[in-house]
Design a protein around this motif. Structure first.
Motif, PDB file in Angstrom:
ATOM      1  N   LEU A  34      -6.325   8.561   9.636  1.00 26.64           N
ATOM      2  CA  LEU A  34      -5.574   7.318   9.395  1.00 26.64           C
ATOM      3  C   LEU A  34      -4.728   6.943  10.598  1.00 26.64           C
ATOM      4  N   SER A  35      -4.133   7.960  11.230  1.00 27.54           N
ATOM      5  CA  SER A  35      -3.206   7.678  12.311  1.00 27.54           C
ATOM      6  C   SER A  35      -3.922   7.091  13.527  1.00 27.54           C
ATOM      7  N   PHE A  36      -5.243   7.281  13.591  1.00 22.92           N
ATOM      8  CA  PHE A  36      -5.985   6.735  14.733  1.00 22.92           C
ATOM      9  C   PHE A  36      -6.665   5.415  14.409  1.00 22.92           C
ATOM     10  N   LYS A  37      -6.458   4.930  13.189  1.00 28.93           N
ATOM     11  CA  LYS A  37      -7.068   3.649  12.849  1.00 28.93           C
ATOM     12  C   LYS A  37      -6.263   2.518  13.475  1.00 28.93           C
ATOM     13  N   SER A  38      -6.966   1.482  13.899  1.00 28.11           N
ATOM     14  CA  SER A  38      -6.242   0.315  14.401  1.00 28.11           C
ATOM     15  C   SER A  38      -5.758  -0.500  13.188  1.00 28.11           C
ATOM     16  N   GLN A  39      -4.784  -1.353  13.425  1.00 25.35           N
ATOM     17  CA  GLN A  39      -4.138  -2.074  12.330  1.00 25.35           C
ATOM     18  C   GLN A  39      -5.140  -2.723  11.371  1.00 25.35           C
ATOM     19  N   GLY A  40      -6.212  -3.271  11.933  1.00 19.82           N
ATOM     20  CA  GLY A  40      -7.192  -3.944  11.087  1.00 19.82           C
ATOM     21  C   GLY A  40      -7.993  -2.984  10.213  1.00 19.82           C
ATOM     22  N   ASP A  41      -8.179  -1.763  10.707  1.00 16.70           N
ATOM     23  CA  ASP A  41      -9.014  -0.801   9.982  1.00 16.70           C
ATOM     24  C   ASP A  41      -8.251  -0.051   8.888  1.00 16.70           C
ATOM     25  N   LEU A  42      -6.915  -0.133   8.939  1.00 11.82           N
ATOM     26  CA  LEU A  42      -6.116   0.688   8.025  1.00 11.82           C
ATOM     27  C   LEU A  42      -6.411   0.393   6.570  1.00 11.82           C
ATOM     28  N   THR A  43      -6.866  -0.816   6.309  1.00 14.60           N
ATOM     29  CA  THR A  43      -7.118  -1.169   4.911  1.00 14.60           C
ATOM     30  C   THR A  43      -8.608  -1.250   4.597  1.00 14.60           C
ATOM     31  N   ASP A  44      -9.444  -0.679   5.486  1.00 13.09           N
ATOM     32  CA  ASP A  44     -10.884  -0.772   5.222  1.00 13.09           C
ATOM     33  C   ASP A  44     -11.365   0.272   4.214  1.00 13.09           C
ATOM     34  N   ARG A  45     -10.473   1.171   3.847  1.00 11.66           N
ATOM     35  CA  ARG A  45     -10.746   2.176   2.807  1.00 11.66           C
ATOM     36  C   ARG A  45     -11.931   3.085   3.138  1.00 11.66           C
ATOM     37  N   ASN A  46     -12.127   3.315   4.426  1.00 12.61           N
ATOM     38  CA  ASN A  46     -13.094   4.323   4.848  1.00 12.61           C
ATOM     39  C   ASN A  46     -12.350   5.552   5.322  1.00 12.61           C
TER      40      ASN A  46
END
Lengths: 281, 317
Positions: A34-46
């Motif tokens: 999660l900590s390496f996800k970019s802002q847009g990916d944080l809610t992609d639920r992957n």
């Protein structure tokens, strides 16, 4: 130890070990991911980040969450180190007396340590909250260090007493026969022998202080003394529409790394320390 | 350990008895003084940081006192306790807390025992790996564990629903599923501790007894029930007691995941909310005293009821 072992048995052991490692690391892997996800990916639920980035770490070290995270990190380190140091020093003297000397009240001290260890933190928080406001200790380092001692002191006393019982005391007697006083015998003979136990106790104590949340959230109100676990609960997104997920997980990873490193380096001692103090026949 | 080579406390203990009455040797007397000098400060601080606050809490619990309204502080005897004990919020929180305690401790005991067995029996090449792995949850901050599980299951970032194909099922929208996730986080974090305690207990079970039972044709299950478990009863009881008391104080996971919403409040959280959020010092203090009494009750039940000998389990005596 079992002599010849079938390949099947061996494979089963490896599978079992793999399952345990997965169990232990899965939530950690998730929070790192999660900590390496970019802002847009944080809610992609992957589970895994699509475009890994250091963005969240920039947020907490130089970006908008900096003024929340860095003071908290300093507070946590300072407060936990001082609390650990104070309790280990006090416990060292107490445990030596318990393991070595004969004096009335020894059992009283051990029972007190037990009672303090099971004491619910919330029962200390309520009165201290009021008292600290009255005498100016609210939202200060000492205001947290003092209650932290109730967490670290009892475990330090047991763990050290258990370690100290395993020290070959004949050596101390030998020193006393040679003319050393009790104090000299303690300082010159026992301290070097006891150092590993003291070190282990310090690590366990530090873990416990580092883990605290209830005092941190109740007895502080600003960056002046708020430790990391409490600060995590106060993170907010860059805008009100943005979840602080990235900053929280990055900060969580940063405070988790040092303890994981300590565990990897000193695992054998930590296990001995945790179990010696608790169960011994 | 090597009790044959060093009789640590026994030898000095007999010393004063053999000396004539009233005539403590100088050595014994200075030993006493040194003992209290060394242990005194730690003892005093332990009392100061617990006994004093609980007495203070009890005193404050007898007042109707709200921090925002200090002029109307009045002595009301036990009315705060009456208010709490007749309010369903308290009983709801107590039920949640007891439920969490029973569920987590039961699961952890089984899981921890399995982990301990694996570590005890494991072939030497996997043992260090397993031991290191299980120490990691132990070392993770509870709040971080809470965030990990919360983010995993919640609707904005959770991967669990994606993996299980549950769509927009809200785990935190209802009491029981929310409590289940709270328990999962608690279990994940604290099972390693219980398994280490049980491992130390397993190590004390004499190998000869196992061999004898094996020769007599006992099955694996029979050996577990009749040999292993009875011989490590003390370790199991100590592990249970400490975990039960710890679970009863649950706060961090609830704060992070639900803030007590949807009836997931524990007694510690309720006391926190009254004191710190609502500044109801009187009510909050009464709640603190009640939580304390519950913990004492659990400890007494274990020690008297199940005859847990903490002194011997702690290596004293």
């Amino acid at each position: 130890m079992m002599g010849a072992m079938s390949t099947r048995e061996r494979v089963l052991w490896y599978l079992g070990a793999l399952a345990i490692v997965l169990y232990a690391l899965f939530p950690v892997a998730w929070i790192i991911s999660l900590s390496f996800k970019s802002q847009g990916d944080l809610t992609d639920r992957n589970f895994l980040p699509r475009n890994p980035s250091w963005g969240n770490y920039e947020t907490i070290f130089s970006g908008s969450a900096r003024d929340l995270f860095l003071p908290a990190l300093r507070n946590s380190l300072g407060i936990c180190l001082i609390a650990t140091f104070v309790s280990v020093v006090l416990a060292m003297f107490a445990a030596y007396a318990i393991a070595r000397l004969d004096f009335p009240g020894k059992r009283l001290i051990l029972s007190t340590a037990l009672v303090v260890a099971i004491f619910p933190a919330i029962s200390i928080v309520t009165p201290l909250f009021n008292l600290w406001r009255g005498i100016g200790l609210y939202d200060t380092w000492p205001g947290l260090i003092i209650p932290y001692l109730s967490l670290t002191l009892p475990i330090s006393i047991w763990t050290l007493a258990a370690f100290f019982r395993e020290i070959p005391w004949e050596m101390e007697q030998a020193a006393q026969v040679d003319g050393a006083t009790s104090w000299q015998a303690f300082r010159k003979v026992i301290v070097p022998l006891a150092a590993p136990g003291v070190f282990t106790t310090a690590i366990i104590s530090f873990f416990i202080a580092w883990n605290d949340f209830i005092y941190g959230i109740s007895l502080t109100s600003t960056e002046a003394s708020r430790p990391v676990p409490a600060a995590l609960a106060f993170f907010t997104g860059a805008s009100q529409f943005e979840e602080p997920t990235g900053a929280i997980t990055a900060a969580a990873v940063v405070v988790t790394i040092p303890v994981v490193v300590l565990v990897l380096l000193f695992q054998r001692r930590i296990v001995a320390g945790l179990t010696n103090g608790a169960v011994k026949g | 350990m090597s009790t044959t080579t060093m009789p640590p406390t026994k030898a000095p203990k007999t010393e004063p008895k053999s000396a004539p009455k009233g005539a403590l040797s100088d050595r014994a007397r200075s030993e006493r003084r040194l003992g209290w000098m060394l242990a005194g400060p730690a003892f005093a601080i332990m009392l100061l940081v617990t006994a004093y606050p609980i007495v203070q809490a009890f005193y404050e619990s007898l007042f109707d006192y709200r921090l925002t309204d200090p002029d109307n502080r009045s002595f009301t005897w036990f009315s705060n306790y009456a208010v709490i004990l007749t309010d369903s919020i308290w009983w709801q929180a107590l039920g949640v807390t007891v439920g969490i305690t029973v569920v987590t401790v039961a699961v952890e005991l089984v899981l921890g025992f399995a982990l301990a067995m694996v570590m005890h029996k494991a072939i030497t090449s996997v043992r260090p790996v397993v031991r290191t792995a299980i120490l990691i949850p132990y070392a993770i901050i509870t709040v971080v564990s809470a965030f990990a599980w919360w983010y995993g299951f919640n609707l904005t970032s959770g991967f669990v629903n994606t993996w299980l194909g549950l769509g927009d099922y809200d785990w935190f929208g209802d009491t029981l599923p929310a409590l289940a996730i709270i328990c999962l986080s608690e279990i994940w974090k604290t099972t390693p501790f219980i398994s280490l305690l049980l491992l130390a207990g397993l190590a004390q079970v004499p190998e000869v007894l196992q061999e004898a039972a094996k020769v007599d044709g006992a099955t694996w299950l029979q050996r577990l029930w009749k040999v292993t478990i009875p011989n490590m009863k003390a370790a199991i009881m100590v592990a249970l007691l400490f975990r039960a008391l710890d679970a009863f104080r649950i706060f961090d996971n609830i704060f992070i995941m639900t803030r007590g919403n949807n009836n997931t409040e524990s007694v510690s959280f309720l006391a926190y909310r009254q004191t710190i959020s609502r500044l109801e010092i009187g009510l909050g203090s009464a709640l603190s005293v009640l939580v304390f009494l519950c913990v004492v009750l659990i400890a007494v039940v274990f020690i008297k009821g199940f005859k847990v000998d903490l002194a011997s389990a702690r290596g004293e005596k």
